[in-house]
Motif scaffolding. Structure first.
Motif, PDB file in Angstrom:
ATOM      1  N   TRP A 139       0.839  -1.206   0.000  1.00 48.07           N
ATOM      2  CA  TRP A 139       0.000   0.000   0.000  1.00 48.07           C
ATOM      3  C   TRP A 139       0.871   1.251   0.000  1.00 48.07           C
ATOM      4  N   LEU A 140       1.905   1.261   0.821  1.00 45.23           N
ATOM      5  CA  LEU A 140       2.763   2.436   0.918  1.00 45.23           C
ATOM      6  C   LEU A 140       3.502   2.687  -0.390  1.00 45.23           C
ATOM      7  N   VAL A 141       4.012   1.651  -0.999  1.00 44.16           N
ATOM      8  CA  VAL A 141       4.728   1.816  -2.266  1.00 44.16           C
ATOM      9  C   VAL A 141       3.815   2.433  -3.321  1.00 44.16           C
ATOM     10  N   SER A 142       2.572   2.001  -3.351  1.00 43.01           N
ATOM     11  CA  SER A 142       1.652   2.462  -4.402  1.00 43.01           C
ATOM     12  C   SER A 142       1.022   3.815  -4.109  1.00 43.01           C
ATOM     13  N   THR A 143       1.028   4.254  -2.836  1.00 48.00           N
ATOM     14  CA  THR A 143       0.296   5.478  -2.485  1.00 48.00           C
ATOM     15  C   THR A 143       1.145   6.567  -1.854  1.00 48.00           C
ATOM     16  N   SER A 144       2.424   6.323  -1.583  1.00 51.08           N
ATOM     17  CA  SER A 144       3.204   7.301  -0.812  1.00 51.08           C
ATOM     18  C   SER A 144       3.263   8.661  -1.489  1.00 51.08           C
ATOM     19  N   ALA A 145       3.351   8.688  -2.812  1.00 50.00           N
ATOM     20  CA  ALA A 145       3.448   9.974  -3.516  1.00 50.00           C
ATOM     21  C   ALA A 145       2.194  10.812  -3.311  1.00 50.00           C
ATOM     22  N   THR A 146       1.036  10.170  -3.342  1.00 48.35           N
ATOM     23  CA  THR A 146      -0.210  10.918  -3.160  1.00 48.35           C
ATOM     24  C   THR A 146      -0.537  11.139  -1.691  1.00 48.35           C
ATOM     25  N   GLU A 147      -0.241  10.160  -0.840  1.00 46.82           N
ATOM     26  CA  GLU A 147      -0.556  10.265   0.590  1.00 46.82           C
ATOM     27  C   GLU A 147       0.393  11.214   1.323  1.00 46.82           C
ATOM     28  N   PHE A 148       1.688  11.164   0.972  1.00 48.02           N
ATOM     29  CA  PHE A 148       2.690  11.901   1.735  1.00 48.02           C
ATOM     30  C   PHE A 148       3.520  12.855   0.892  1.00 48.02           C
ATOM     31  N   GLY A 149       3.305  12.873  -0.416  1.00 43.10           N
ATOM     32  CA  GLY A 149       4.033  13.789  -1.285  1.00 43.10           C
ATOM     33  C   GLY A 149       5.475  13.393  -1.515  1.00 43.10           C
ATOM     34  N   THR A 150       5.820  12.124  -1.325  1.00 46.51           N
ATOM     35  CA  THR A 150       7.195  11.675  -1.516  1.00 46.51           C
ATOM     36  C   THR A 150       7.207  10.192  -1.868  1.00 46.51           C
ATOM     37  N   SER A 151       8.208   9.786  -2.629  1.00 39.64           N
ATOM     38  CA  SER A 151       8.415   8.371  -2.937  1.00 39.64           C
ATOM     39  C   SER A 151       9.651   7.829  -2.239  1.00 39.64           C
ATOM     40  N   ARG A 152      10.250   8.611  -1.355  1.00 41.07           N
ATOM     41  CA  ARG A 152      11.420   8.166  -0.595  1.00 41.07           C
ATOM     42  C   ARG A 152      10.950   7.329   0.584  1.00 41.07           C
ATOM     43  N   LEU A 153      11.283   6.035   0.569  1.00 42.49           N
ATOM     44  CA  LEU A 153      10.784   5.111   1.574  1.00 42.49           C
ATOM     45  C   LEU A 153      11.938   4.407   2.266  1.00 42.49           C
ATOM     46  N   LEU A 154      11.787   4.200   3.575  1.00 43.00           N
ATOM     47  CA  LEU A 154      12.699   3.413   4.390  1.00 43.00           C
ATOM     48  C   LEU A 154      11.852   2.499   5.258  1.00 43.00           C
ATOM     49  N   LEU A 155      12.491   1.509   5.864  1.00 44.75           N
ATOM     50  CA  LEU A 155      11.732   0.636   6.749  1.00 44.75           C
ATOM     51  C   LEU A 155      12.637   0.083   7.836  1.00 44.75           C
ATOM     52  N   GLY A 156      12.001  -0.482   8.858  1.00 47.57           N
ATOM     53  CA  GLY A 156      12.784  -1.068   9.934  1.00 47.57           C
ATOM     54  C   GLY A 156      11.914  -1.437  11.108  1.00 47.57           C
ATOM     55  N   GLY A 157      12.584  -1.889  12.167  1.00 52.27           N
ATOM     56  CA  GLY A 157      11.876  -2.272  13.376  1.00 52.27           C
ATOM     57  C   GLY A 157      12.836  -2.818  14.404  1.00 52.27           C
TER      58      GLY A 157
END
Length: 310
Positions: A139-157
């Motif tokens: 979901w984040l990969v497909s919507t980050s540009a529209t939801e958050f205005g950016t395609s720069r993604l990181l992850l972790g935990g």
């Protein structure tokens, strides 16, 4: 691969804290002796309940098994998005347990945080948690540009969350969507569900978790599986093909039963051709970043700086 050891200058403080922590934990039974999972999740009242902040927004995103709950923290200026998986052995915790920490991360780095409230075992054994985290990532990969205005993604935990972050990358790799994530921050993760040597040898030291506790957590998520079955690559990512994964920063305490998980996984990460950094924090126990000690403050600052730079 170079392994950096830090925290030697404050090791006495860390050891003293470990003694106090052991004394506190000695007042309650270990998780594997408690029949009521709700009581385990309540923490027996040993630690104060987590502070829930108004800055966190609860949402749902679509998943293959139904809606997936996520908790979102959005700073004033968004420079990227960090997909976060919480700790708790796939049995404990929730996306609401780290509001203070995640909001600080968002403010300091400019990263919006999407923390996945994945389903917990034993009610929802493997692969429920993996499905939820992978689906939230899609979901984040497909919507980050529209939801958050950016395609720069990181992850972790952290802990099980670090393992789930790796499972997300592996789960997305066939489609190529894993390349949307530029970096992974992996704190004291568990990567061998049949236990690495350090986890087998640790015993029970009243320091957050130990050998029997770790076996109990695995039994909740992977009921009935033999040791050989637990070594399957789709269950224990230590044995997976790790090619074509992003840069990662691994961190673990020197007094953590999961020390070998980080040392072995980071070695395989680099051997597969992926950039990585490894930090071992002297005398620190499992989950040390949650405690009010100098090495925790330093590590959280280092984590924020690393995420901001990637």
């Amino acid at each position: 691969m170079s392994i950096v050891t830090t925290g030697q200058d404050v090791a006495e403080e860390t050891v003293a804290f470990n003694r106090r922590l052991a004394a506190t934990l000695a007042t309650v039974p270990p998780v594997y002796e408690v029949d009521d999972i709700a009581q385990v999740r309540a923490g027996f009242g040993v630690f104060p309940p987590p502070k829930v902040l108004d800055e966190g927004v609860d949402r749902v995103v679509p998943g293959r098994d139904g809606d997936v709950a996520v908790r979102v923290f959005t700073p004033a200026e968004v420079r990227g998005v960090y997909l976060h998986m919480h700790p708790g052995g796939r049995v404990l915790g929730s996306a609401r347990n780290q509001d203070v920490r995640l909001w600080a991360l968002a403010e300091e780095t400019g990263l919006a945080v999407v923390s996945v409230d994945y389903r917990l075992a034993p009610e929802h054994p493997h692969p429920a948690a993996v499905h939820d985290c992978v689906d939230a990532a899609r979901w984040l990969v497909s919507t980050s540009a529209t939801e958050f205005g950016t395609s720069r993604l990181l992850l972790g935990g952290e802990s099980a969350g670090a393992e789930l972050a790796v499972q997300v990358l592996l789960g997305l790799r066939e489609s190529g969507q894993h390349r949307a994530f530029s970096a992974a921050h992996l704190s004291y993760g568990v990567y061998d569900m049949a236990l690495t040597p350090s986890a087998r040898a640790y015993g029970e030291q009243n320091l957050v978790t130990g050998t029997l506790s770790e076996r109990w957590f695995r039994a909740q998520s992977f009921p009935g599986l033999s040791e050989a079955e637990l070594h399957a690559p789709d269950i224990s990512p230590l044995y997976a093909d790790l090619h074509d994964l992003p840069a990662a920063r691994f961190v673990v305490g020197g007094n953590d039963p999961l020390l070998d998980d980080t040392l072995f996984m980071s070695a395989r990460w680099q051997a597969a051709g992926n950039p990585c950094e490894v930090e071992v924090v002297a005398e620190a126990v499992h989950g040390f970043t949650a405690f009010p000690i100098t090495v925790a403050t330093r590590e959280l600052a280092a984590q924020n700086a690393w995420l901001a730079a990637h």
